[in-house]
Design a protein around this motif. Structure first.
Motif, PDB file in Angstrom:
ATOM      1  N   GLY A  21     -44.603   5.994   0.265  1.00 37.40           N
ATOM      2  CA  GLY A  21     -43.437   6.872   0.338  1.00 37.40           C
ATOM      3  C   GLY A  21     -42.567   6.779  -0.895  1.00 37.40           C
ATOM      4  N   LEU A  22     -42.322   5.560  -1.378  1.00 39.33           N
ATOM      5  CA  LEU A  22     -41.472   5.433  -2.558  1.00 39.33           C
ATOM      6  C   LEU A  22     -42.165   5.992  -3.787  1.00 39.33           C
ATOM      7  CD1 LEU A  22     -39.917   2.010  -1.757  1.00 39.33           C
ATOM      8  CD2 LEU A  22     -38.788   4.186  -1.808  1.00 39.33           C
ATOM      9  N   ALA A  23     -43.513   5.882  -3.853  1.00 41.07           N
ATOM     10  CA  ALA A  23     -44.223   6.513  -4.971  1.00 41.07           C
ATOM     11  C   ALA A  23     -44.033   8.024  -4.922  1.00 41.07           C
ATOM     12  CB  ALA A  23     -45.703   6.155  -4.919  1.00 41.07           C
ATOM     13  N   ILE A  24     -44.069   8.604  -3.711  1.00 37.74           N
ATOM     14  CA  ILE A  24     -43.858  10.053  -3.585  1.00 37.74           C
ATOM     15  C   ILE A  24     -42.442  10.426  -4.008  1.00 37.74           C
ATOM     16  CG2 ILE A  24     -43.695  11.922  -1.911  1.00 37.74           C
ATOM     17  CD1 ILE A  24     -45.971  10.703  -0.413  1.00 37.74           C
ATOM     18  N   PHE A  25     -41.434   9.594  -3.636  1.00 46.69           N
ATOM     19  CA  PHE A  25     -40.060   9.901  -4.035  1.00 46.69           C
ATOM     20  C   PHE A  25     -39.920   9.886  -5.552  1.00 46.69           C
ATOM     21  CE2 PHE A  25     -38.456   7.962   0.165  1.00 46.69           C
ATOM     22  CZ  PHE A  25     -38.814   9.111   0.816  1.00 46.69           C
ATOM     23  N   VAL A  26     -40.558   8.881  -6.181  1.00 49.98           N
ATOM     24  CA  VAL A  26     -40.467   8.820  -7.649  1.00 49.98           C
ATOM     25  C   VAL A  26     -41.072  10.070  -8.270  1.00 49.98           C
ATOM     26  CG1 VAL A  26     -41.321   7.579  -9.657  1.00 49.98           C
ATOM     27  CG2 VAL A  26     -40.371   6.314  -7.758  1.00 49.98           C
ATOM     28  N   MET A  27     -42.211  10.520  -7.694  1.00 53.45           N
ATOM     29  CA  MET A  27     -42.870  11.713  -8.237  1.00 53.45           C
ATOM     30  C   MET A  27     -41.989  12.947  -8.068  1.00 53.45           C
ATOM     31  SD  MET A  27     -46.784  12.563  -7.400  1.00 53.45           S
ATOM     32  CE  MET A  27     -46.352  13.622  -6.035  1.00 53.45           C
ATOM     33  N   ILE A  28     -41.369  13.081  -6.867  1.00 54.34           N
ATOM     34  CA  ILE A  28     -40.511  14.238  -6.624  1.00 54.34           C
ATOM     35  C   ILE A  28     -39.293  14.199  -7.523  1.00 54.34           C
ATOM     36  CG2 ILE A  28     -38.957  15.229  -4.901  1.00 54.34           C
ATOM     37  CD1 ILE A  28     -41.046  14.632  -2.838  1.00 54.34           C
ATOM     38  N   PHE A  29     -38.771  12.982  -7.785  1.00 52.59           N
ATOM     39  CA  PHE A  29     -37.616  12.886  -8.671  1.00 52.59           C
ATOM     40  C   PHE A  29     -37.974  13.319 -10.081  1.00 52.59           C
ATOM     41  CE2 PHE A  29     -34.800  10.660 -11.549  1.00 52.59           C
ATOM     42  CZ  PHE A  29     -33.577  11.030 -11.030  1.00 52.59           C
ATOM     43  N   ARG A  30     -39.186  12.957 -10.539  1.00 51.98           N
ATOM     44  CA  ARG A  30     -39.610  13.401 -11.861  1.00 51.98           C
ATOM     45  C   ARG A  30     -39.690  14.923 -11.933  1.00 51.98           C
ATOM     46  NH1 ARG A  30     -44.644   9.953 -12.497  1.00 51.98           N
ATOM     47  NH2 ARG A  30     -43.836   7.943 -13.136  1.00 51.98           N
ATOM     48  N   LEU A  31     -40.082  15.525 -10.808  1.00 58.62           N
ATOM     49  CA  LEU A  31     -40.308  16.968 -10.783  1.00 58.62           C
ATOM     50  C   LEU A  31     -38.997  17.732 -10.661  1.00 58.62           C
ATOM     51  CD1 LEU A  31     -43.028  18.359 -10.849  1.00 58.62           C
ATOM     52  CD2 LEU A  31     -42.863  18.648  -8.402  1.00 58.62           C
ATOM     53  N   LYS A  32     -38.095  17.287  -9.766  1.00 55.07           N
ATOM     54  CA  LYS A  32     -36.924  18.099  -9.421  1.00 55.07           C
ATOM     55  C   LYS A  32     -35.600  17.493  -9.837  1.00 55.07           C
ATOM     56  CE  LYS A  32     -37.031  20.743  -6.231  1.00 55.07           C
ATOM     57  NZ  LYS A  32     -37.470  22.033  -5.753  1.00 55.07           N
ATOM     58  N   GLY A  33     -35.569  16.204 -10.187  1.00 61.21           N
ATOM     59  CA  GLY A  33     -34.316  15.621 -10.624  1.00 61.21           C
ATOM     60  C   GLY A  33     -33.443  15.085  -9.510  1.00 61.21           C
ATOM     61  N   ASN A  34     -33.832  15.284  -8.247  1.00 61.43           N
ATOM     62  CA  ASN A  34     -33.128  14.613  -7.148  1.00 61.43           C
ATOM     63  C   ASN A  34     -34.100  14.482  -5.982  1.00 61.43           C
ATOM     64  OD1 ASN A  34     -33.193  17.014  -5.642  1.00 61.43           O
ATOM     65  ND2 ASN A  34     -31.226  17.650  -6.488  1.00 61.43           N
ATOM     66  N   VAL A  35     -33.651  13.789  -4.918  1.00 60.61           N
ATOM     67  CA  VAL A  35     -34.519  13.609  -3.753  1.00 60.61           C
ATOM     68  C   VAL A  35     -33.836  14.158  -2.498  1.00 60.61           C
ATOM     69  CG1 VAL A  35     -35.911  11.695  -4.575  1.00 60.61           C
ATOM     70  CG2 VAL A  35     -33.709  11.243  -3.555  1.00 60.61           C
ATOM     71  N   ASN A  36     -33.129  15.273  -2.667  1.00 59.29           N
ATOM     72  CA  ASN A  36     -32.490  15.901  -1.519  1.00 59.29           C
ATOM     73  C   ASN A  36     -33.550  16.654  -0.709  1.00 59.29           C
ATOM     74  OD1 ASN A  36     -31.029  17.589   0.184  1.00 59.29           O
ATOM     75  ND2 ASN A  36     -29.292  17.604  -1.211  1.00 59.29           N
ATOM     76  N   VAL A  37     -33.658  16.322   0.587  1.00 58.80           N
ATOM     77  CA  VAL A  37     -34.766  16.900   1.356  1.00 58.80           C
ATOM     78  C   VAL A  37     -34.573  18.394   1.591  1.00 58.80           C
ATOM     79  CG1 VAL A  37     -35.470  14.808   2.529  1.00 58.80           C
ATOM     80  CG2 VAL A  37     -33.666  16.183   3.492  1.00 58.80           C
ATOM     81  N   ASP A  38     -33.337  18.925   1.416  1.00 57.38           N
ATOM     82  CA  ASP A  38     -33.158  20.367   1.597  1.00 57.38           C
ATOM     83  C   ASP A  38     -33.784  21.147   0.447  1.00 57.38           C
ATOM     84  OD1 ASP A  38     -31.953  20.386   3.989  1.00 57.38           O
ATOM     85  OD2 ASP A  38     -29.913  20.280   3.200  1.00 57.38           O
ATOM     86  N   GLN A  39     -33.945  20.475  -0.710  1.00 62.02           N
ATOM     87  CA  GLN A  39     -34.471  21.193  -1.878  1.00 62.02           C
ATOM     88  C   GLN A  39     -35.949  20.898  -2.112  1.00 62.02           C
ATOM     89  OE1 GLN A  39     -31.892  20.415  -5.191  1.00 62.02           O
ATOM     90  NE2 GLN A  39     -30.097  20.579  -3.869  1.00 62.02           N
ATOM     91  N   ILE A  40     -36.556  20.068  -1.253  1.00 61.61           N
ATOM     92  CA  ILE A  40     -37.977  19.787  -1.425  1.00 61.61           C
ATOM     93  C   ILE A  40     -38.750  20.824  -0.633  1.00 61.61           C
ATOM     94  CG2 ILE A  40     -39.774  18.051  -1.180  1.00 61.61           C
ATOM     95  CD1 ILE A  40     -37.651  15.944  -1.253  1.00 61.61           C
ATOM     96  N   ASN A  41     -38.984  21.991  -1.248  1.00 58.22           N
ATOM     97  CA  ASN A  41     -39.746  23.047  -0.587  1.00 58.22           C
ATOM     98  C   ASN A  41     -40.806  23.560  -1.551  1.00 58.22           C
ATOM     99  OD1 ASN A  41     -37.968  24.121  -2.331  1.00 58.22           O
ATOM    100  ND2 ASN A  41     -36.878  25.374  -0.838  1.00 58.22           N
ATOM    101  N   LEU A  42     -41.555  22.600  -2.115  1.00 59.22           N
ATOM    102  CA  LEU A  42     -42.490  22.936  -3.190  1.00 59.22           C
ATOM    103  C   LEU A  42     -43.609  23.831  -2.702  1.00 59.22           C
ATOM    104  CD1 LEU A  42     -42.782  19.394  -4.701  1.00 59.22           C
ATOM    105  CD2 LEU A  42     -41.494  21.295  -5.589  1.00 59.22           C
ATOM    106  N   LEU A  43     -43.977  23.735  -1.428  1.00 63.89           N
ATOM    107  CA  LEU A  43     -45.112  24.514  -0.936  1.00 63.89           C
ATOM    108  C   LEU A  43     -44.711  25.927  -0.553  1.00 63.89           C
ATOM    109  CD1 LEU A  43     -47.061  21.997   1.265  1.00 63.89           C
ATOM    110  CD2 LEU A  43     -47.602  22.829  -0.985  1.00 63.89           C
ATOM    111  N   LYS A  44     -43.428  26.278  -0.769  1.00 61.61           N
ATOM    112  CA  LYS A  44     -42.946  27.560  -0.275  1.00 61.61           C
ATOM    113  C   LYS A  44     -43.395  28.718  -1.160  1.00 61.61           C
ATOM    114  CE  LYS A  44     -38.722  28.566   2.238  1.00 61.61           C
ATOM    115  NZ  LYS A  44     -37.279  28.295   2.199  1.00 61.61           N
ATOM    116  N   GLY A  45     -43.877  28.457  -2.370  1.00 61.46           N
ATOM    117  CA  GLY A  45     -44.410  29.491  -3.221  1.00 61.46           C
ATOM    118  C   GLY A  45     -43.338  30.328  -3.909  1.00 61.46           C
TER     119      GLY A  45
END
Lengths: 175, 105
Positions: free
Chosen positions: B81-105
């Motif tokens: 899980g923490l590896a995934i958070f680090v990856m998402i932070f690299r991608l989006k700059g934060n780890v707010n779950v409201d903004q993690i909608n990468l699969l939404k297209g």
């Protein structure tokens, strides 16, 4: 008599510390403060484990949870520099209120179930007296490497997969 | 001097329920992925407490073994899980779950 009074004292003290630390953990804005309060909660739950004749799990709780996992979390919070970021003042306060309300209902259901529940079932051979004579860790080892041998091996494979997964996920890909 | 009864098992279950509920409220109301992860750990701890209390009341060690396996799963979950958070932070700059909608297209 003295031992019973002491176990009440330990339960009330450690339980209150655990609840207060958990509440502070949920309400702090700074993730580092949350993580530190969670460590306090883990320690007080470990004390309750001690009063329940589970010394091995109490030590494992301090080493694995309060030591390894929380250190990992603190390192990640430090690396991605979350403390500077204020949590957004969300517009969805109604969602929070409804969610909290439903969770309180869940809590009342659990309490109702607990109050109407009688512990039945045949008692096992591991009385506190036997655990004290034979050794807690030794008894846990006998059960773990005897009856639960196969799940134990599966758990080791799960840990290996976790290590490999973490390395693969956090590796920076070369474009 | 009145004799004091042993701590009843329902009190341990009640403490376990309180810890679980506090964790669940945190999971529902917080939006920071790392704090949600911490609340999940708290919920696992509440369940572990119920396992240990029941095992102690029944003079059985099966509860201890189950808590051992829950700890194993929590450790593996923390690593991935923490590896995934680090990856998402690299991608989006934060780890707010409201903004993690990468699969939404």
């Amino acid at each position: 008599m003295i031992a019973t009074a002491f176990s009440w004292l330990v339960f009330i003290g450690a339980g209150l510390v655990a609840i207060v630390a958990a509440l502070l953990m949920v309400t702090r804005r700074n993730p580092i403060h949350s993580a530190l309060w969670l460590i306090v909660a883990f320690f007080s739950v470990a004390i309750i484990y001690l009063s329940l004749n589970a010394q091995f799990i109490a030590v494992a709780q301090v080493i694995v949870y309060a030591g390894a996992i929380m250190m990992l979390v603190l390192f990640v919070i430090m690396l991605i520099h979350l403390e500077a970021e204020q949590e957004l003042t969300s517009k969805k306060t109604s969602a929070k209120i409804i969610g909290g309300f439903i969770t309180i209902i869940l809590f009342l259901e659990i309490v109702a179930a607990v109050l109407s529940f009688q512990v039945t079932g045949t008692k096992g051979p591991f009385t506190p007296q036997m655990l004290a004579n034979y050794g807690n860790v030794r008894s846990v080892g006998m059960v773990l490497y005897g009856k639960y041998m196969f799940p134990f091996e599966i758990a080791s494979i799960l840990l290996l997969i976790g290590i490999v997964g973490a390395v693969v996920l956090s590796k920076r890909r070369k474009e | 001097m009145p004799t004091l009864p042993e701590v009843p098992i329902s009190l341990y279950f009640a403490l376990s329920a309180i810890l679980f509920t506090i964790g669940a409220i945190g999971v529902i109301t917080r939006r920071n992925a790392i704090i949600i992860f911490l609340c999940l750990e708290l919920m696992l701890n509440g369940v572990n407490l119920a396992f240990i209390a029941a095992g102690n009341a029944l003079n059985s060690l099966d509860g201890v073994v189950f808590v051992f396996f829950v700890m194993t799963v929590a450790a593996a979950e923390a690593a991935v899980g923490l590896a995934i958070f680090v990856m998402i932070f690299r991608l989006k700059g934060n780890v707010n779950v409201d903004q993690i909608n990468l699969l939404k297209g």
